[in-house]
Enzyme design. Structure first.
Site, PDB file in Angstrom:
ATOM      1  CB  CYS A 141     -37.851 -16.227 -92.300  1.00  0.00           C
ATOM      2  SG  CYS A 141     -39.168 -15.043 -92.636  1.00  0.00           S
TER       3      CYS A 141
ATOM      4  CB  CYS B 276     -42.148 -11.103 -83.353  1.00  0.00           C
ATOM      5  SG  CYS B 276     -40.657 -10.971 -82.330  1.00  0.00           S
TER       6      CYS B 276
ATOM      7  CB  CYS C 287     -68.654 -28.248 -57.328  1.00  0.00           C
ATOM      8  SG  CYS C 287     -69.893 -28.503 -58.618  1.00  0.00           S
TER       9      CYS C 287
END
Length: 437
Positions: free
Chosen positions: A347, A388, A139
């Site tokens: 595409c 990409c 914690c």
């Protein structure tokens, strides 16, 4: 049908999905609802020592990070351990375990780093019939400022010491919960192992501030004009958690140490990935807080279906399967070559791949060919970085295609070598030159 029954350090449960120690496991009502929904086990919200319980704030306890669709990506929590009386929690735990004997019930514990405090609470927890204990050394807020939680988890010597106390004073399996707020997760894991822990669980939450109110200039969540750092969890922490799990699983000093994986697990796939990296089971919190307890049913069904499809008969078939494939960067094959390929039929001509590559990478994707809008990889410029692939909004529109050994790499003008070679022997590596000399 795949068998997903789980046996974690001798603690049996009908499936590997446990609820982590957190608000969803604070009392019997929640835990019973969880078991009815199908959860295999719970780690009861962290217990403190006898006496006046901790006091939580009476206002907002959570900050959040959302995706563009308002999907919760990360949750910041400033709530402390249970604020209910210890005896109340113990009575409820005992009754729940009696009523649900086939489910795992683990007691999370956090008391001062004093031997007598641990010696006193362990028999009380043992009397409930709990299957094990989890030492909350993770914690990062509130309790750490009092010398507990992450304040212990960041000091390997303290970890080893407390684990030894617990192994001395209880018969129950000991699971040591580790903090991610540390430079090298292997060091606390090694300390817990040296102390005799039966397992480790990780990660606990990450120290964070998720946002600032730009009207009041206070961190969020805001309590009377002020805010504090809290513990960050949810899907956003999953990559950090998986790396830390893998580091412990492949460390020669802790290899074979059972691991309970925690951190951003939302789907069956997340769970399978953690287990493939070496986790023996998984713990879930944010997903349950976001979607409710019944999300476990999707996790169970998804894991079973995938295992059936792949021919995995039991969890042992997948636990640790990916660990041998995790390596240091210096050992990656530098003779491996891949190029991006764009599926022209898929595409949508959004241009995101082009602008990402043109502005920030290697200028290896066209945007116009023969006067028309067209996106195509220029192989002579492509280094195979796959940016990409990751920015494309269409799944599998752009893929990475490995070049076969002997094929010409248009970027270098050389054929792809069939020989494995890494940085340790590369001529540009000054250390390799020193070793050769």
């Amino acid at each position: 049908m795949a068998d997903i029954r789980n046996n974690f350090v001798g603690i049996k449960s009908p499936n590997p999905f446990w609820l982590a120690s957190a608000p969803p496991t604070d009392k019997a009502y929640n835990v019973i609802r969880a078991f009815k929904a199908g959860w295999g086990g719970v780690v009861w919200k962290t217990l403190g020592e006898e006496g006046p319980p901790v006091v939580n704030v009476n206002g907002p306890r959570y900050g959040a990070i959302w995706g563009a669709d308002r999907r919760l990506l990360g949750l910041n929590n400033i709530e402390l351990i249970t604020d209910r009386d210890l005896q109340t929690n113990l009575r409820e735990m005992k009754q729940v375990k009696m009523d649900w004997p086939d489910r795992a019930l683990i007691a999370s514990i956090m008391v001062p780093c004093v031997e007598e405090s641990w010696k006193s609470i362990l028999p009380l927890v043992e009397e409930t019939g709990a299957d094990g204990i989890e030492l909350n050394f993770g914690c990062p807020h509130g309790m750490s400022e009092r010398g507990m939680g992450a304040a212990v988890g960041q000091v390997p010597e303290y970890i080893e010491m407390v684990v030894r106390w617990c192994k001395q004073y209880t018969r129950m399996p000991v699971i040591t919960k580790l903090t991610p707020n540390i430079a090298d997760i292997r060091k606390p894991a090694r300390a817990a192992h040296a102390g005799g822990t039966d397992a480790v669980s990780l990660i606990n939450t990450i120290n964070s501030i998720t946002g600032v109110d730009l009207d009041s200039f206070a961190p969020m969540p805001t309590i009377d004009g002020k805010g504090s750092h809290g513990g960050y969890c949810g899907p956003a922490v999953k990559p950090i958690a998986m790396n830390m799990v893998a580091e412990i699983a492949r460390d020669p000093e802790t290899r074979g140490l059972p691991i309970s994986g925690i951190g951003g697990i939302t789907t069956w796939r997340d769970a399978a990935e953690f287990m493939a990296l070496g986790a023996g089971n998984v713990q879930v919190c944010t997903a349950a807080m976001t979607y409710g307890f019944k999300i476990v049913q999707e996790m169970i069904a998804g894991l079973e279906n995938w295992m059936d499809e792949k021919g995995h008969r039991s969890l042992d078939d997948i636990i640790g399967r990916a660990t041998p494939n995790v390596t240091d960067w210096q050992y990656l094959n530098l003779n491996y070559v891949a190029k991006a390929h764009i599926d022209q039929d898929a595409c949508i001509k959004c241009g995101r791949c082009h602008i990402a590559c043109e502005d920030t990478s290697h200028q290896a994707i066209t945007n116009v060919v023969n006067g028309a809008r067209h996106f195509e990889v220029i192989e002579a410029e492509c280094v195979g970085c796959n940016l990409c692939v990751n920015v494309c909004p269409v799944d599998n529109c752009i893929t990475m295609e490995p070049l076969a050994a002997g094929a010409l790499d248009q970027r270098t003008g050389r054929p792809v070598s069939p020989v494995y070679a890494n940085w340790t022997t590369h001529p540009n590596n000054p250390m390799a030159k020193v070793a050769a000399e």
